[in-house]
Design an enzyme around this catalytic site. Structure first.
Site, PDB file in Angstrom:
ATOM      1  N   HIS A   8       0.777  -1.323   0.005  1.00  0.00           N
ATOM      2  CA  HIS A   8       0.005   0.008  -0.105  1.00  0.00           C
ATOM      3  C   HIS A   8       0.716   1.323   0.032  1.00  0.00           C
ATOM      4  CE1 HIS A   8      -2.178  -3.460   2.221  1.00  0.00           C
ATOM      5  NE2 HIS A   8      -3.133  -3.038   1.095  1.00  0.00           N
ATOM      6  N   GLY A  24      -8.103  11.597   7.037  1.00  0.00           N
ATOM      7  CA  GLY A  24      -8.896  10.431   6.258  1.00  0.00           C
ATOM      8  C   GLY A  24      -8.980  10.682   4.907  1.00  0.00           C
ATOM      9  N   ARG A  28      -7.434  15.986   1.432  1.00  0.00           N
ATOM     10  CA  ARG A  28      -7.099  16.865   2.427  1.00  0.00           C
ATOM     11  C   ARG A  28      -5.287  16.970   2.633  1.00  0.00           C
ATOM     12  NH1 ARG A  28     -11.321  17.329   7.040  1.00  0.00           N
ATOM     13  NH2 ARG A  28     -12.372  18.224   5.084  1.00  0.00           N
ATOM     14  N   ARG A  47      -3.342   3.599  -4.769  1.00  0.00           N
ATOM     15  CA  ARG A  47      -4.536   3.825  -4.559  1.00  0.00           C
ATOM     16  C   ARG A  47      -5.148   5.270  -4.366  1.00  0.00           C
ATOM     17  NH1 ARG A  47      -7.538  -0.956  -2.688  1.00  0.00           N
ATOM     18  NH2 ARG A  47      -6.262  -2.657  -3.446  1.00  0.00           N
ATOM     19  N   ARG A  91      -3.627  11.689  13.821  1.00  0.00           N
ATOM     20  CA  ARG A  91      -4.852  11.877  13.075  1.00  0.00           C
ATOM     21  C   ARG A  91      -5.251  13.253  12.958  1.00  0.00           C
ATOM     22  NH1 ARG A  91      -9.668  10.459  10.764  1.00  0.00           N
ATOM     23  NH2 ARG A  91     -11.373  10.645  12.039  1.00  0.00           N
ATOM     24  N   VAL A  92      -5.669  13.962  11.983  1.00  0.00           N
ATOM     25  CA  VAL A  92      -6.252  15.191  11.827  1.00  0.00           C
ATOM     26  C   VAL A  92      -7.718  14.852  10.990  1.00  0.00           C
ATOM     27  CG1 VAL A  92      -4.438  16.928  12.292  1.00  0.00           C
ATOM     28  CG2 VAL A  92      -5.080  16.051   9.984  1.00  0.00           C
ATOM     29  N   GLY A  93      -8.849  14.727  12.010  1.00  0.00           N
ATOM     30  CA  GLY A  93      -9.999  14.254  11.210  1.00  0.00           C
ATOM     31  C   GLY A  93     -11.298  14.567  11.682  1.00  0.00           C
ATOM     32  N   SER A  94     -12.238  14.396  11.392  1.00  0.00           N
ATOM     33  CA  SER A  94     -13.768  15.016  11.707  1.00  0.00           C
ATOM     34  C   SER A  94     -14.352  13.970  12.633  1.00  0.00           C
ATOM     35  CB  SER A  94     -14.268  15.579  10.502  1.00  0.00           C
ATOM     36  OG  SER A  94     -14.922  14.448   9.697  1.00  0.00           O
ATOM     37  N   GLU A 182     -16.277   8.843  15.509  1.00  0.00           N
ATOM     38  CA  GLU A 182     -15.753   8.794  14.343  1.00  0.00           C
ATOM     39  C   GLU A 182     -15.553   7.545  13.806  1.00  0.00           C
ATOM     40  OE1 GLU A 182     -12.887   7.353  15.823  1.00  0.00           O
ATOM     41  OE2 GLU A 182     -11.407   8.627  14.714  1.00  0.00           O
ATOM     42  N   MET A 183     -14.383   7.103  12.715  1.00  0.00           N
ATOM     43  CA  MET A 183     -14.381   5.855  12.621  1.00  0.00           C
ATOM     44  C   MET A 183     -13.017   5.201  12.395  1.00  0.00           C
ATOM     45  SD  MET A 183     -17.325   5.831   9.627  1.00  0.00           S
ATOM     46  CE  MET A 183     -17.677   3.915   9.549  1.00  0.00           C
ATOM     47  N   GLU A 184     -12.068   5.871  12.965  1.00  0.00           N
ATOM     48  CA  GLU A 184     -10.646   5.457  12.842  1.00  0.00           C
ATOM     49  C   GLU A 184      -9.847   5.271  14.118  1.00  0.00           C
ATOM     50  OE1 GLU A 184     -11.844   7.966  10.895  1.00  0.00           O
ATOM     51  OE2 GLU A 184     -12.331   6.858   8.865  1.00  0.00           O
ATOM     52  N   SER A 206     -17.823  18.088  13.043  1.00  0.00           N
ATOM     53  CA  SER A 206     -18.133  18.531  11.599  1.00  0.00           C
ATOM     54  C   SER A 206     -19.546  18.398  11.575  1.00  0.00           C
ATOM     55  CB  SER A 206     -17.568  17.707  10.458  1.00  0.00           C
ATOM     56  OG  SER A 206     -17.964  16.303  10.568  1.00  0.00           O
ATOM     57  N   ASP A 207     -20.167  17.801  12.404  1.00  0.00           N
ATOM     58  CA  ASP A 207     -21.514  17.756  12.355  1.00  0.00           C
ATOM     59  C   ASP A 207     -22.085  17.211  13.971  1.00  0.00           C
ATOM     60  OD1 ASP A 207     -20.406  15.070  10.998  1.00  0.00           O
ATOM     61  OD2 ASP A 207     -22.300  14.482  12.386  1.00  0.00           O
ATOM     62  N   ARG A 220     -15.734  25.824   8.247  1.00  0.00           N
ATOM     63  CA  ARG A 220     -14.774  24.557   7.895  1.00  0.00           C
ATOM     64  C   ARG A 220     -13.425  25.045   7.551  1.00  0.00           C
ATOM     65  NH1 ARG A 220     -17.497  19.882   6.499  1.00  0.00           N
ATOM     66  NH2 ARG A 220     -19.393  20.832   6.381  1.00  0.00           N
TER      67      ARG A 220
HETATM   68  N1  HPA Z   1     -20.321   9.191  12.057  1.00  0.00           N
HETATM   69  C1  HPA Z   1     -19.238   8.741  12.147  1.00  0.00           C
HETATM   70  N2  HPA Z   1     -18.187   9.370  11.561  1.00  0.00           N
HETATM   71  C2  HPA Z   1     -18.031  10.640  11.407  1.00  0.00           C
HETATM   72  C3  HPA Z   1     -19.252  11.216  11.864  1.00  0.00           C
HETATM   73  C4  HPA Z   1     -20.556  10.684  12.273  1.00  0.00           C
HETATM   74  O1  HPA Z   1     -21.531  11.124  12.532  1.00  0.00           O
HETATM   75  N3  HPA Z   1     -19.176  12.712  11.463  1.00  0.00           N
HETATM   76  C5  HPA Z   1     -17.848  12.753  10.900  1.00  0.00           C
HETATM   77  N4  HPA Z   1     -17.115  11.585  11.193  1.00  0.00           N
END
Ligand code: HPA
Length: 238
Positions: A8, A24, A28, A47, A91-94, A182-184, A206-207, A220
């Protein structure tokens, strides 16, 4: 036989700095390289997962995307730590916020990461592993937030394998004081722990799962700039 290039990452250990910022989104990664890193050079594009290395305030630093989800970040973090000599991944994520205290643009430094993932079962431990941030990275990032006057929260987040959760169970984590979803991060923290390396997840809200809020384009951009600056300043302290 060397362990690189990997399936990878088509690079050599010399291509990476000891610290890698990890958003992610591959675009970005490109944005960070082009706007924050001097002399950024593309070191990986397998990839389309773009990795760059250059300098921030005279110190060498890299940025490479993780893709979405724990299996994806698990691959890139594993290879960077174990085959490319990387010591620190930030990690710099949302994330989505789970509590009424947090609003879009807020920054979370993830001290711990809860998860519904099976990722840690590979270690065959006789119990439950608690994925945590590296203390040195965490305290350095908190100091950088203070210095920059950026509002931040330190606490637990939830790393989910599901963005679309049929049981709509995510908000239950708020009962335990968990700040965001988040997911990571859980897979990142597990991978760092196993490799004896350092990791920290910094997430911008972010939300919100409790308020009907959404960021303007300008917000943002500003919050992204704050988070990236905090991560880069943190890289100077380690
Ligand atoms: N769920 C999962 N991951 C996310 C979300 C969410 O609402 N917002 C930003 N990353």
């Amino acid at each position: 036989m060397s362990n690189w290039p990997t399936p990878h990452i088509n690079a050599t250990p010399e291509d990476f700095a000891p610290t890698v910022l990890m958003p992610g989104d591959p675009l970005r990664s490109k944005f960070i390289a082009e706007n924050f890193i001097e002399g950024a050079r593309l070191v990986n594009n397998v990839r389309g997962v773009q990795g760059y290395t250059g300098f921030y305030k005279g110190k060498r630093v890299s940025v490479m995307a993780s893709g979405m989800g724990q299996p994806s970040i698990g691959i890139y973090a594993y290879e960077l730590y174990n085959f490319f000599g990387v010591e620190n991944i930030i990690r710099v994520g949302s994330c989505g916020s789970l509590t009424k205290d947090l609003h879009v643009k807020d920054i979370i430094l993830a001290m711990g990461s809860c998860t519904n993932s099976n990722f840690a079962s590979q270690y065959e431990l006789p119990g439950t592993f608690s994925p945590i941030a590296d203390y040195k990275l965490l305290t350095a990032a908190a100091e950088c937030c203070e210095k920059a006057g950026v509002r931040y929260y330190v606490g637990n987040i939830y790393s989910s394998d599901l963005f679309y959760d049929d049981a709509a169970s995510t908000l239950r984590w708020a009962k335990m004081g968990v700040l965001g979803v988040e997911m990571e991060s859980a897979a990142l923290y597990c991978t760092a722990a196993r490799a004896g390396k350092r990791a920290l997840a910094i997430c911008t809200v972010s939300d919100s799962l409790v308020y009907d809020e959404c960021m303007t384009a300008a917000e943002r951009e500003q919050s992204l700039t704050d988070m990236i600056t905090v991560a880069l300043e943190t890289s100077l302290k380690i």
